[in-house]
Write a protein that holds these residues in place. Sequence first.
Motif: not given
Length: 344
Positions: A16-26
């Motif tokens: 759970v956190g902010k901005g996770l979609l941008k780094n979805i591969a990670r």
Amino acid sequence: MNTINVKTSKPYEVRVGKGLLKNIAREISDIKKPGKCILISDDTVFSLYGEAVKTALGEAGYTVYETVFPHGEESKNMETVLSLLTACFEAGLTRSDFAIALGGGIVGDVCGFVSSIYLRGIDFIQIPTTLLAAIDSSVGGKTGVNTDYGKNLIGAFHQPVRVICDTDTFSTLPYEIYTAGICEALKYGVIRDKDLFYAIGNADIEDIVFRCVGIKADIVENDEFDHGERQLLNFGHTFGHSIEALSDFKISHGHAVGLGMIVITRACEKAGLCESGVCAEIEKALNAFEIDTNITYSAKELESYAMSDKKRKGNKITLVIPEKLGKCVLHTISTDDLEEFIGL
Ligand code: NAD
Ligand code: GLY
């Protein structure tokens, strides 16, 4: 970012956190190496976040297929399941490939069910984009679709391999949809945690999601296949489902659960099973989010729909009743007494 470990038969992490979609591969690369996947979403969510997810995964070497269905409860049926299965076959997905549910509870439930039956089961990742999906439907492995005989009557238990909740996605939620999730959050407060109940609306939403998922994980770990304790999560649902159906689904699932919590709590206070004042606290909390708590259905109407509830066994029905804020218990009564018990 906060992580909750869900220790079910197949353990997984909820991040759970902010901005996770941008780094979805990670966020997924430790469990799913680059290969084929199918991104399942509805038209509204795909138009907001679909391309970003596809691009991020594509750049990391994943081959991403996509399939998008119209948003809304009308899509939660076997017809959609068949079309999604066809998309999986067309994409040539094998058992080592995976699906991604990008959306609210409907996308998650349908994608989860398709993943449970395609090739007798493939992995799937939940990316919940509504508050309700983040705190409830994306965790715990209940998947399925509606039928003409009732909601969620065809389904399977199939746990996701990861849940990625990017709370930034809540910024595009219409207020009504956001507050449907608030109803489910209040539900956790009533069943387990009085402090959480009063924190809703005051604490950061990331913290609220983390605390709700923690409660859900704990309950699901104790009773993954819904034979006992897990039924506590259905607080407000027995009459909530009646209200949802009686309104012809104009009242959303979350709001109907909010009203269902009032129906059962009011009945329990009258029957001396619940501390007095709890119903007023729930009503006040819902009203603070501009949720109309006026219930226009009769006890007879609520009872007749509740009779098709999955929790009914013969002429007995198990209700989730609040004893006080922060504590609910299971209580079985005869269906013959249900209308009188509701007592509206
Ligand atoms: P939903 O999936 O229909 O989403 C609500 C609406 O919001 C949709 O129109 C969707 O397109 C839109 N939307 C989603 N994310 C958005 C975003 N970030 N920005 C803008 N719009 C967005 O509804 P829901 O309330 O998320 O889920 C309800 C469903 O979940 C019901 O079918 C219910 O039965 C199911 N459910 C399942 C479980 C479970 O344990 N499996 C638990 C609770 C509810
Ligand atoms: N939403 C109810 C459950 O997961 O059991």
